[in-house]
Each structure stands twice: as C-alpha cells, then as structure tokens.
Design a protein around this motif. Structure first.
Motif, PDB file in Angstrom:
ATOM      1  N   LEU A 147       0.825  -1.208   0.000  1.00 31.80           N
ATOM      2  CA  LEU A 147       0.000   0.000   0.000  1.00 31.80           C
ATOM      3  C   LEU A 147       0.862   1.262   0.000  1.00 31.80           C
ATOM      4  O   LEU A 147       0.512   2.260  -0.642  1.00 31.80           O
ATOM      5  CB  LEU A 147      -0.934  -0.009   1.208  1.00 31.80           C
ATOM      6  N   ALA A 148       1.995   1.200   0.703  1.00 34.56           N
ATOM      7  CA  ALA A 148       2.886   2.362   0.738  1.00 34.56           C
ATOM      8  C   ALA A 148       3.506   2.640  -0.627  1.00 34.56           C
ATOM      9  O   ALA A 148       3.908   3.781  -0.915  1.00 34.56           O
ATOM     10  CB  ALA A 148       3.983   2.139   1.773  1.00 34.56           C
ATOM     11  N   ALA A 149       3.591   1.612  -1.475  1.00 36.31           N
ATOM     12  CA  ALA A 149       4.210   1.765  -2.799  1.00 36.31           C
ATOM     13  C   ALA A 149       3.227   2.226  -3.868  1.00 36.31           C
ATOM     14  O   ALA A 149       3.624   2.503  -4.999  1.00 36.31           O
ATOM     15  CB  ALA A 149       4.853   0.451  -3.225  1.00 36.31           C
ATOM     16  N   VAL A 150       1.944   2.293  -3.521  1.00 33.84           N
ATOM     17  CA  VAL A 150       0.933   2.732  -4.481  1.00 33.84           C
ATOM     18  C   VAL A 150       1.062   4.233  -4.713  1.00 33.84           C
ATOM     19  O   VAL A 150       1.186   5.018  -3.773  1.00 33.84           O
ATOM     20  CB  VAL A 150      -0.486   2.397  -3.972  1.00 33.84           C
ATOM     21  N   THR A 151       1.056   4.623  -5.984  1.00 33.76           N
ATOM     22  CA  THR A 151       1.098   6.035  -6.353  1.00 33.76           C
ATOM     23  C   THR A 151      -0.066   6.333  -7.297  1.00 33.76           C
ATOM     24  O   THR A 151      -0.848   5.442  -7.653  1.00 33.76           O
ATOM     25  CB  THR A 151       2.422   6.393  -7.053  1.00 33.76           C
ATOM     26  N   GLU A 152      -0.155   7.580  -7.725  1.00 32.72           N
ATOM     27  CA  GLU A 152      -1.206   7.945  -8.671  1.00 32.72           C
ATOM     28  C   GLU A 152      -1.019   7.273 -10.022  1.00 32.72           C
ATOM     29  O   GLU A 152      -1.934   7.239 -10.847  1.00 32.72           O
ATOM     30  CB  GLU A 152      -1.243   9.462  -8.850  1.00 32.72           C
ATOM     31  N   LYS A 153       0.173   6.682 -10.245  1.00 31.86           N
ATOM     32  CA  LYS A 153       0.446   6.001 -11.506  1.00 31.86           C
ATOM     33  C   LYS A 153       0.140   4.506 -11.457  1.00 31.86           C
ATOM     34  O   LYS A 153       0.163   3.836 -12.494  1.00 31.86           O
ATOM     35  CB  LYS A 153       1.915   6.195 -11.895  1.00 31.86           C
TER      36      LYS A 153
END
Length: 372
Positions: A147-153
C-alpha cells in the motif's frame, strides 16, 4: 529517411529491459535417472481421465472453440461461478500478460512484491509500464509495504498467494485489507496457481473477493495440481467489465482443443485432485523436517514446493549443492534470478525422488557440523 532514424527495426522502450523467463532445468548428468524437481509439477501426473480426453480430442485440422465454452462451464460448475465471468488462456501466464496489456501502459506502474513471480515484471515491461517492487517481510508479501508503494500512476497490483518461489501466503483478512486500501481504479490480480494445495483455515483463493469487488480478479492454472503443464491451460474469474477487456485482446483460439478437453476432464476428476493433495500433505512436512534435520533452513511452505537456504560455507553453498545434485539426476531450481542466490527451490516429488534427495543432500553436507 531522417538522418536520426534507426537503420533497423527497434523494439519500443522497455522490451530490451526484459530478461527472458528461464524455465526449470530438465537435464542432469549423463547416464543417470532424472528426477525433475525444478518446476513444481505434479509428481502423480495428470488424471487418467484427462489423458484419455486428450487422446480423444478429435480432428487436428479443426479450430478449437474460441470461447472455451465447455471448459468455462465445467469451471463454473466446480466452483459455483458464472461462466460468463470466466476467461481461459494459454496458461495463467498469458492471462497475466493480457491483464497488464489491458490495464497498464507507458507512464503507468505495475506493483508486485519483492519475491513475486518473475512473469509480473515481464508483463509490466511488455505493456510499456514501469514495474515497482514492494519489500517483503520474512519472505512474505507485506500489505503495508504494498500500500505504501501505491502512487497515482499505479494501475495493476499482482499478488501471488501462495507465492512462488517462497511458498508463503497471506491470510484472507490481509487480502481484504489490501483491496480496501487500494484506489478503486487499481486492479488487484490474485494469482492463486497453488491454491488447491493450501490447507489453512484463514486462506481463501479470492473467489469471494472477486464476487463482491469491481477491481479484483483471480487467476488459476491447470499446470500444477491438475498435472496439465504441457497443455498450457489457465483461467481467470473477474468482474464482467474486466473479462470483456481481456476477451477483446486475447487470441481468437488461445486454448487448444486437446487442452480444453483434458482440462474439462481434469476439473471433473475430484478424486485425482484429492490424491495429489494427500500426497503433498504426507511429503511436505516430511521433507521440511528432513531438510531441517540436516541443518538447513527451510522457509515454511503451504504449497507443493519448499525454499531451502544453504550456508555460505565454501563448498557447501546453494550453487555447490545444485551441481552435486544435478550430477546425480536431481534437478532443483536455483534462485539467483529472484535475488536469492543462497537458496534452492525444490518440488515435492515421488517417494523415490524425495528419499533420494534427502539421502544425496546428507552425502553432500556430510555429518560434521551439519547433522541433526
């Protein structure tokens, strides 16, 4: 032609960054009986009913059913699913690739865990997207890290559960927490290739979550417990809109007629699956205890394979063990490509193969300093 134009066809960015997937080795020393324990294949083989169906599949000059209608119906009957929400593919590998192609592209990110299946990176790069890796904890996928690695991309999250090559898994509550924490437009692809082997009360392959979520798919394969690896048959269950997108870009006849026939017979032969599970239930703990007794570290597994860690002692490393075993016909899988050079992955094999492996490793390690 412009002076800056290339002199030959050039792959688009990302393709040259792909390291081709290398399958498990299948050859050993000359003149020895080979026990292939490198590819997580079913040691009992395919169901006799599936073999018969394969042989009786019909005329080779005719195209197969492009919709795999009978197979989707059989899968739906076996799991209580709507066949319209199922798509079949040339193994689950093809469906992983199609998922990335349909939902990610240049400028997008595809996320997976540190020791996730190598095809996830290939699929991301093939789609032109950027692969992103989330660290694991104790060789187990970490929901917080993902979850911490999720970005808008981020567009796709691939999660093998159980995971290959570690054999570890996440409880269903953690999978639900992951899905809840993702933005609704991010697709969570649950790769459950080894689901049938798991015997834990807190595990669920993903069917329930797919049924109640618009952004989750589950992938399965006939290559593992069903023993049909040679035929390359897999399937995906997902929301209608996702299945529609995959159907639009898959090959028109992507599953062969013999593959369809054999897979239908395999999924209907529950007794063969039960025998495979029983064999694994007997030999997985036996193998784990035997290897641990030799002084080796074994990552706890819920699958039909184990990850074994070797010491850095000169002459006793994973590389040394691999060479020693191969000369004696025992083929395991090196883990260098996964970033685990000190480990070998081995499939639970037949009784003969399992006992020979432990005896050979006992010889390799010697008794002094390594015994139980």
């Amino acid at each position: 032609m412009s002076a800056t134009s290339p002199s030959r066809p050039v792959p688009r960015p990302g393709v040259q960054a792909i390291e081709a997937y290398v399958p498990g080795k299948a050859q050993a020393g000359a003149g020895v009986k080979v026990h292939k324990l490198s590819a997580n294949e079913n040691p009992l083989g395919a169901s006799p009913k599936a073999i018969e169906a394969f042989r009786d599949a019909g005329a080779l000059e005719l195209y197969p059913d492009g919709s795999s209608t009978k197979l989707r119906a059989a899968i739906g009957a076996a799991y209580g699913l709507d066949p319209a929400r199922i798509v079949c593919g040339t193994g689950s590998d093809e469906l992983l690739m199609l998922t990335a192609l349909a939902f990610a592209g240049p400028g997008d990110e595809v996320l997976y865990s540190q020791y996730g299946f190598l095809v996830y990176r290939i699929a991301a790069l093939a789609a032109g997207a950027t692969p992103v890796i989330a660290p694991e904890t104790n060789l187990t996928s970490d929901v917080d890290a993902l979850l911490a690695a999720v970005t808008e991309k981020t567009r796709v999250v691939f999660l093998a559960n159980p995971n290959n090559p570690t054999g570890t898994y996440l409880p269903f509550d953690e999978i639900k927490r992951l899905q809840k924490g993702l933005p609704p437009h991010v697709l969570l692809a649950l790769d459950a290739a080894y689901a049938e082997y798991v015997r834990r009360n807190d595990y669920e392959a993903g069917i329930e979550l797919v049924a109640t979520s618009p952004n989750v798919v589950m992938l399965r394969t006939f290559s593992k417990i069903h023993g049909l690896a040679a035929l390359r048959v897999g399937w995906m269950y997902g929301p209608a809109e996702v299945i529609d997108a995959i159907n639009r870009i898959r090959g028109a006849f992507n599953v062969s007629a013999p593959g369809i026939a054999a897979a239908v017979a395999a999924i209907e032969d529950a007794s063969h699956v039960e025998r495979a599970v029983a064999h694994n239930e007997q030999w997985l703990p036996w193998m784990t205890a035997a290897l641990t007794g030799l002084g080796l570290t074994v990552t706890p597994s819920v699958t039909n394979f184990v990850l074994v860690h070797f010491p850095e002692t000169p002459g006793k490393t994973a590389r040394d063990a691999d060479a020693f075993l191969m000369e004696r016909g025992l083929i395991l899988r090196r883990m260098d490509s996964y970033g685990l050079p000190g480990a070998l992955r081995l499939t639970i094999g037949t009784q003969e193969a399992n006992e020979l492996l432990v005896a050979t490793l006992t010889e390799f390690l010697g008794s002094a300093g390594h015994g139980a």
